[in-house]
Design a protein around this motif. Structure first.
Motif, PDB file in Angstrom:
ATOM      1  N   ILE A   1       0.842  -1.199   0.000  1.00  0.00           N
ATOM      2  CA  ILE A   1       0.000   0.000   0.000  1.00  0.00           C
ATOM      3  C   ILE A   1       0.876   1.248   0.000  1.00  0.00           C
ATOM      4  O   ILE A   1       0.686   2.158  -0.814  1.00  0.00           O
ATOM      5  CB  ILE A   1      -0.934   0.018   1.230  1.00  0.00           C
ATOM      6  CG1 ILE A   1      -1.991  -1.067   1.100  1.00  0.00           C
ATOM      7  CG2 ILE A   1      -1.618   1.374   1.352  1.00  0.00           C
ATOM      8  CD1 ILE A   1      -2.882  -1.181   2.313  1.00  0.00           C
ATOM      9  N   GLU A   2       1.839   1.281   0.895  1.00  0.00           N
ATOM     10  CA  GLU A   2       2.701   2.461   0.980  1.00  0.00           C
ATOM     11  C   GLU A   2       3.445   2.683  -0.333  1.00  0.00           C
ATOM     12  O   GLU A   2       3.486   3.789  -0.862  1.00  0.00           O
ATOM     13  CB  GLU A   2       3.723   2.299   2.121  1.00  0.00           C
ATOM     14  CG  GLU A   2       3.108   2.197   3.500  1.00  0.00           C
ATOM     15  CD  GLU A   2       2.910   3.563   4.150  1.00  0.00           C
ATOM     16  OE1 GLU A   2       3.495   4.533   3.663  1.00  0.00           O
ATOM     17  OE2 GLU A   2       2.158   3.653   5.138  1.00  0.00           O
TER      18      GLU A   2
ATOM     19  N   ILE B   1       4.299   5.526  -5.330  1.00  0.00           N
ATOM     20  CA  ILE B   1       4.671   5.462  -6.750  1.00  0.00           C
ATOM     21  C   ILE B   1       3.649   6.206  -7.604  1.00  0.00           C
ATOM     22  O   ILE B   1       3.997   7.026  -8.459  1.00  0.00           O
ATOM     23  CB  ILE B   1       4.795   3.991  -7.204  1.00  0.00           C
ATOM     24  CG1 ILE B   1       6.084   3.385  -6.656  1.00  0.00           C
ATOM     25  CG2 ILE B   1       4.771   3.894  -8.725  1.00  0.00           C
ATOM     26  CD1 ILE B   1       6.232   1.913  -6.925  1.00  0.00           C
ATOM     27  N   LEU B   2       2.369   5.940  -7.339  1.00  0.00           N
ATOM     28  CA  LEU B   2       1.333   6.544  -8.174  1.00  0.00           C
ATOM     29  C   LEU B   2       1.294   8.060  -8.015  1.00  0.00           C
ATOM     30  O   LEU B   2       1.097   8.788  -8.982  1.00  0.00           O
ATOM     31  CB  LEU B   2      -0.035   5.954  -7.829  1.00  0.00           C
ATOM     32  CG  LEU B   2      -0.236   4.518  -8.286  1.00  0.00           C
ATOM     33  CD1 LEU B   2      -1.574   3.989  -7.819  1.00  0.00           C
ATOM     34  CD2 LEU B   2      -0.146   4.448  -9.801  1.00  0.00           C
ATOM     35  N   VAL B   3       1.469   8.545  -6.786  1.00  0.00           N
ATOM     36  CA  VAL B   3       1.328   9.982  -6.571  1.00  0.00           C
ATOM     37  C   VAL B   3       2.622  10.731  -6.883  1.00  0.00           C
ATOM     38  O   VAL B   3       2.585  11.860  -7.365  1.00  0.00           O
ATOM     39  CB  VAL B   3       0.843  10.276  -5.140  1.00  0.00           C
ATOM     40  CG1 VAL B   3       0.673  11.764  -4.929  1.00  0.00           C
ATOM     41  CG2 VAL B   3      -0.469   9.561  -4.883  1.00  0.00           C
TER      42      VAL B   3
ATOM     43  N   ASP C   1      12.880   1.182   0.037  1.00  0.00           N
ATOM     44  CA  ASP C   1      12.961   2.160   1.129  1.00  0.00           C
ATOM     45  C   ASP C   1      11.811   2.021   2.113  1.00  0.00           C
ATOM     46  O   ASP C   1      11.886   2.550   3.225  1.00  0.00           O
ATOM     47  CB  ASP C   1      12.968   3.584   0.558  1.00  0.00           C
ATOM     48  CG  ASP C   1      14.336   3.963   0.020  1.00  0.00           C
ATOM     49  OD1 ASP C   1      15.294   3.227   0.312  1.00  0.00           O
ATOM     50  OD2 ASP C   1      14.436   4.979  -0.686  1.00  0.00           O
ATOM     51  N   THR C   2      10.745   1.345   1.698  1.00  0.00           N
ATOM     52  CA  THR C   2       9.632   1.198   2.646  1.00  0.00           C
ATOM     53  C   THR C   2      10.082   0.446   3.891  1.00  0.00           C
ATOM     54  O   THR C   2       9.438   0.551   4.929  1.00  0.00           O
ATOM     55  CB  THR C   2       8.456   0.430   2.020  1.00  0.00           C
ATOM     56  OG1 THR C   2       8.933  -0.821   1.550  1.00  0.00           O
ATOM     57  CG2 THR C   2       7.803   1.194   0.904  1.00  0.00           C
ATOM     58  N   THR C   3      11.185  -0.302   3.807  1.00  0.00           N
ATOM     59  CA  THR C   3      11.657  -1.021   4.994  1.00  0.00           C
ATOM     60  C   THR C   3      12.028  -0.063   6.118  1.00  0.00           C
ATOM     61  O   THR C   3      12.021  -0.429   7.282  1.00  0.00           O
ATOM     62  CB  THR C   3      12.891  -1.873   4.659  1.00  0.00           C
ATOM     63  OG1 THR C   3      13.817  -1.071   3.933  1.00  0.00           O
ATOM     64  CG2 THR C   3      12.509  -3.078   3.836  1.00  0.00           C
ATOM     65  N   LEU C   4      12.333   1.199   5.740  1.00  0.00           N
ATOM     66  CA  LEU C   4      12.669   2.177   6.785  1.00  0.00           C
ATOM     67  C   LEU C   4      11.470   2.471   7.680  1.00  0.00           C
ATOM     68  O   LEU C   4      11.627   2.959   8.800  1.00  0.00           O
ATOM     69  CB  LEU C   4      13.165   3.479   6.142  1.00  0.00           C
ATOM     70  CG  LEU C   4      14.541   3.400   5.492  1.00  0.00           C
ATOM     71  CD1 LEU C   4      14.873   4.707   4.807  1.00  0.00           C
ATOM     72  CD2 LEU C   4      15.583   3.079   6.542  1.00  0.00           C
TER      73      LEU C   4
ATOM     74  N   TRP D   1      -0.555   7.066   6.887  1.00  0.00           N
ATOM     75  CA  TRP D   1      -0.692   7.972   5.742  1.00  0.00           C
ATOM     76  C   TRP D   1       0.345   9.070   5.761  1.00  0.00           C
ATOM     77  O   TRP D   1       0.794   9.534   4.718  1.00  0.00           O
ATOM     78  CB  TRP D   1      -2.106   8.554   5.674  1.00  0.00           C
ATOM     79  CG  TRP D   1      -3.069   7.535   5.170  1.00  0.00           C
ATOM     80  CD1 TRP D   1      -4.107   6.984   5.854  1.00  0.00           C
ATOM     81  CD2 TRP D   1      -3.064   6.901   3.886  1.00  0.00           C
ATOM     82  NE1 TRP D   1      -4.747   6.049   5.092  1.00  0.00           N
ATOM     83  CE2 TRP D   1      -4.134   5.975   3.871  1.00  0.00           C
ATOM     84  CE3 TRP D   1      -2.261   7.008   2.755  1.00  0.00           C
ATOM     85  CZ2 TRP D   1      -4.412   5.167   2.770  1.00  0.00           C
ATOM     86  CZ3 TRP D   1      -2.544   6.210   1.653  1.00  0.00           C
ATOM     87  CH2 TRP D   1      -3.606   5.306   1.671  1.00  0.00           C
ATOM     88  N   ARG D   2       0.749   9.492   6.967  1.00  0.00           N
ATOM     89  CA  ARG D   2       1.826  10.474   7.026  1.00  0.00           C
ATOM     90  C   ARG D   2       3.089   9.902   6.380  1.00  0.00           C
ATOM     91  O   ARG D   2       3.742  10.564   5.582  1.00  0.00           O
ATOM     92  CB  ARG D   2       2.134  10.844   8.471  1.00  0.00           C
ATOM     93  CG  ARG D   2       1.287  11.981   8.956  1.00  0.00           C
ATOM     94  CD  ARG D   2       1.667  12.313  10.376  1.00  0.00           C
ATOM     95  NE  ARG D   2       0.461  12.457  11.156  1.00  0.00           N
ATOM     96  CZ  ARG D   2       0.446  12.557  12.482  1.00  0.00           C
ATOM     97  NH1 ARG D   2       1.571  12.495  13.153  1.00  0.00           N
ATOM     98  NH2 ARG D   2      -0.688  12.707  13.101  1.00  0.00           N
ATOM     99  N   ALA D   3       3.392   8.658   6.736  1.00  0.00           N
ATOM    100  CA  ALA D   3       4.584   8.030   6.160  1.00  0.00           C
ATOM    101  C   ALA D   3       4.444   7.912   4.641  1.00  0.00           C
ATOM    102  O   ALA D   3       5.393   8.150   3.895  1.00  0.00           O
ATOM    103  CB  ALA D   3       4.792   6.658   6.778  1.00  0.00           C
ATOM    104  N   ALA D   4       3.225   7.583   4.178  1.00  0.00           N
ATOM    105  CA  ALA D   4       3.016   7.451   2.739  1.00  0.00           C
ATOM    106  C   ALA D   4       3.290   8.771   2.028  1.00  0.00           C
ATOM    107  O   ALA D   4       3.912   8.798   0.964  1.00  0.00           O
ATOM    108  CB  ALA D   4       1.588   6.981   2.459  1.00  0.00           C
ATOM    109  N   TRP D   5       2.845   9.874   2.643  1.00  0.00           N
ATOM    110  CA  TRP D   5       3.075  11.178   2.018  1.00  0.00           C
ATOM    111  C   TRP D   5       4.551  11.540   2.019  1.00  0.00           C
ATOM    112  O   TRP D   5       5.054  12.116   1.055  1.00  0.00           O
ATOM    113  CB  TRP D   5       2.261  12.263   2.731  1.00  0.00           C
ATOM    114  CG  TRP D   5       0.868  12.329   2.206  1.00  0.00           C
ATOM    115  CD1 TRP D   5      -0.269  11.930   2.844  1.00  0.00           C
ATOM    116  CD2 TRP D   5       0.456  12.785   0.910  1.00  0.00           C
ATOM    117  NE1 TRP D   5      -1.359  12.108   2.033  1.00  0.00           N
ATOM    118  CE2 TRP D   5      -0.945  12.633   0.831  1.00  0.00           C
ATOM    119  CE3 TRP D   5       1.134  13.296  -0.204  1.00  0.00           C
ATOM    120  CZ2 TRP D   5      -1.683  12.972  -0.285  1.00  0.00           C
ATOM    121  CZ3 TRP D   5       0.396  13.635  -1.325  1.00  0.00           C
ATOM    122  CH2 TRP D   5      -0.988  13.469  -1.361  1.00  0.00           C
TER     123      TRP D   5
END
Ligand SMILES: Nc1ncnc2c1ncn2[C@@H]1O[C@H](COP(=O)(O)OP(=O)(O)OP(=O)(O)O)[C@@H](O)[C@H]1O
Ligand SMILES: [Mg+2]
Lengths: 258, 399
Positions: B194-195, B200-202, B332-335, B262-266
């Motif tokens: 998800i993240e 990637i899309l945004v 990098d999502t592993t961070l 969602w904060r992390a996603a942004w």
């Protein structure tokens, strides 16, 4: 500027004025004074050939007509519309003024046919099928009907330049500008492009052509303009210009190219 | 001369043993590879204890997603696989070239053999069979009848994916009658995907906008874009992630970054956008000025020039670097595990901390590596296919 010039340029002509440039001055951002108060009038159906040594400002001047270059002083009226910073006015002028470049500048990611239909469908909102029909006719006229579905990279230089001319024509412009259309071509391809341009001239298209092709200028031009150091130094009918040039810069230029 | 036509023996001699040094290198590599593989297999089959992975497989894949709501994830997987099959079929048509047959065989093995060999329970094994079947059925059916569909319908295909994506987020998160599953309950591979997919899309359109901003004629816009890009590229992601958790709540309207996930996603999105912007900028710079001039002199306005002439060409150039950026982003999502989110690595660390499975780190990390490798390979393959498609038309125009 010579005294003879204004009378030559504004000679009584019953035809409508298509381009009227008055006192055009341009400085490039680096401060270089590229145009120094240039005057020129082009009438409907006229073929004006601009010649001159390299760096004299021919391209710069030509490109002010469709606002690819801006200028700081003077005025240019194209087809009744005065050039200004107004984007909508510039777009209106560009719709009526086609341009053919030395490097063709075809869109490599589109097929030949799509190169022709892109602008008429997007800008003039014309029906795609109808534009395609017209585009195929135009490609026939410039002699490359059978290449319509190829991509520009698959054509020879001469063919690409003819496609570029057809692409401009597809917008049904009232004026066509050519900036050294044959300079990037192999010698054997120059003629096929000049032939197409000559045909256009015969059909009454208003054309301003920057070129070094003396034969084309002699046969097709109504008037030849010589530019030097950012200004027009002589305007004359081709017979007179090539046989009895008035200005010393003209004589110097002609002795260099012959 | 086509080397493929040579008999195997002489081909081997030619390609591996042309000179004594070549031969030495070849033998060395073969011995080395063989020894490594043998050791790995030996470890995997005799010494490793896969119970840690089997017992925690659900945790690794979806984290603490409520058990009774997991049918939603199965449904989503089925939808995605069906859509993937249909897309594949529509793109390829009726034929099954060798690469497609190979891909289908690999999928069959993955979908049928893998669940069995992992020792998953029978119902779950069967679900994977169904899903694999659905994918291949979609490929077959769309290949057979896709061409007969009206063009108008086939044009909807690129639109179907974003819709499916939003639908997927809805299915995962709930709402509209479905029970809400809060983002803090998402985890494992699910959260990672998800993240990464959101970022990637945004970040892609954001990166394009930044690249255009950086080349804009408006000084203020240019400075802001440049400042943003250089600031982001100069800061390590992990500091931005920590920073974001603390200050993003104040910066963004509450609805946009309601919680840590969602904060992390942004933050990931904004981080990647700067790098995508640089890739796109390179693509824009590679485009001759004449392309702009030709388009503008034909009367196209700025937006039309960008959309129809500039971006199609610039993005084609930028594609490889951009996809490289996407792959980095996925890794990098592993961070996120370091800021306390239970992404794949976060869940894995929780599993390894469980005294029951003490000392079973290698097994878990190997599974993690394989999962990440699969995701990155899929991205790479997709981009290669896209690149091939985009280049198809202009092979001869490249110098
Ligand atoms: N972007 C620019 N910035 C600064 N100076 C420029 C720029 N473009 C052109 N010039 C200068 O302006 C002068 C006129 O250039 P222009 O291209 O109009 O000449 P030209 O007559 O078309 O020459 P050629 O026959 O070589 O095409 C040249 O001296 C050139 O160096
Ligand atoms: Mg020039």
């Amino acid at each position: 500027m010579t005294e003879a010039m204004p009378s030559l340029d504004t000679a009584a002509d019953p035809r409508a004025v298509m381009i009227e440039a008055r006192g055009v001055e341009k400085w490039y951002p680096n401060g270089f004074h590229a145009l120094r108060g240039v005057n020129l009038t082009v009438h409907q159906g006229e073929v004006v050939v601009i010649m001159g040594p390299s760096g004299s400002g021919k391209s710069t001047f030509l490109r002010t007509f469709n606002a690819l270059e801006d200028f700081q002083k003077g005025s240019i009226v194209v087809d009744g519309i005065e050039l200004s910073d107004d984007v909508r006015r510039i777009d209106a002028i560009r719709r009526e003024v086609g341009m053919v470049f030395q490097q063709f500048n075809l869109f490599p990611h589109l097929s030949v046919l799509d190169n022709l239909t892109l602008a008429p469908t997007l800008v003039r909102h014309r029906n795609k099928a109808e534009v395609q029909k017209q585009a195929l006719e135009l490609l026939g006229r410039v002699g490359i009907h059978e290449q319509a579905h190829k991509f520009p990279g698959q054509l020879s230089g001469g063919q690409q330049q003819r496609v570029a001319i057809a692409r401009s024509l597809c917008m049904e412009p009232r004026i066509l500008l050519f900036d050294e259309p044959t300079s990037a071509l192999d010698p054997e391809m120059v003629q096929e492009v000049l032939m197409v341009m000559q045909e256009l001239a015969k059909e009454g298209m208003t054309m301003v052509v920057v070129t070094h092709e003396v034969r084309f200028a002699r046969q097709v031009a109504d008037r030849v303009v010589l530019m030097a150091d950012g200004d027009v130094v002589e305007i004359a009918p081709p017979e007179q210009f090539f046989s009895a040039p008035q200005h010393p810069r003209s004589r110097q230029f002609l002795s260099q190219i012959s | 001369m086509n080397h493929r036509l040579l008999p195997l023996a002489s081909r081997l001699r030619r390609e591996l043993f042309a000179t004594p040094l070549d031969g030495l290198i070849s033998v060395g590599l073969v011995v080395g590879l063989g020894a490594g593989l043998q050791a790995l297999l030996h470890w995997a089959l005799t010494q490793a204890d896969w119970a840690v992975v089997q017992a925690n497989s659900t945790l690794l894949v979806v984290g603490r997603y409520p058990l009774e709501q997991q049918w939603r994830l199965w449904l989503l997987t089925a939808l995605l696989c069906g859509a993937a099959g249909i897309t594949w079929g529509l793109l390829r048509g009726r034929g099954w070239p060798r690469s497609d047959r190979l891909a289908a065989a690999v999928l069959l093995v993955l979908g049928v053999v893998l669940p069995a060999s992992l020792g998953l329970t029978a119902p779950i094994q069967q679900r994977w069979w169904w899903i694999t079947g659905l994918l291949l059925l979609g490929r077959w059916a769309a290949g057979c009848w896709g061409a007969a569909l009206p063009l108008r319908w086939r044009r909807l295909l690129p639109l179907a994916w974003p819709v499916l994506y939003l639908l997927g987020l809805g299915l995962i998160g709930g709402g509209l009658g479905l029970m809400t599953v809060r983002p803090s309950q998402w985890g494992g591979l699910l959260l990672t995907l998800i993240e990464a997919s959101f970022a990637i899309l945004v970040c892609f359109p954001l990166g394009i906008a930044l690249a255009l901003g950086r080349r804009s004629a408006l000084p203020l816009l240019r400075w802001c874009s440049t400042l943003y890009i250089e600031f982001i590229r100069g800061a390590p992601l992990i500091t931005l992630l920590f920073l974001g958790q603390n200050i993003l709540g104040f910066l963004l309207p509450g609805g946009l970054a309601p919680d840590r996930v969602w904060r992390a996603a942004w933050i990931l999105t904004c981080f990647a956008a700067a790098y995508v912007a640089e890739a796109v900028r390179a693509g824009l710079a590679a485009l001759p000025r004449g392309q702009w001039e030709a388009a503008r002199s034909l009367g196209l306005n700025m937006a039309q020039t960008l959309l129809h002439v500039v971006l199609p060409q610039a993005l084609r150039v930028a594609l490889p670097a951009t996809v490289g950026q996407f792959i980095t982003l996925l890794q990098d999502t592993t961070l996120l595990s370091l800021i306390g989110l239970l992404d794949l690595l976060g869940v894995a660390r929780a599993v390894m901390a469980n005294p029951e499975f003490l000392g079973r780190n290698a097994e878990v990390y190997l599974v993690l590596a394989v999962l990440f490798w699969c995701c990155c390979a899929a991205l790479g393959l997709g981009s290669r296919a896209l690149e091939h498609r985009l280049n198809r038309h202009s092979l001869r125009s490249e110098p």
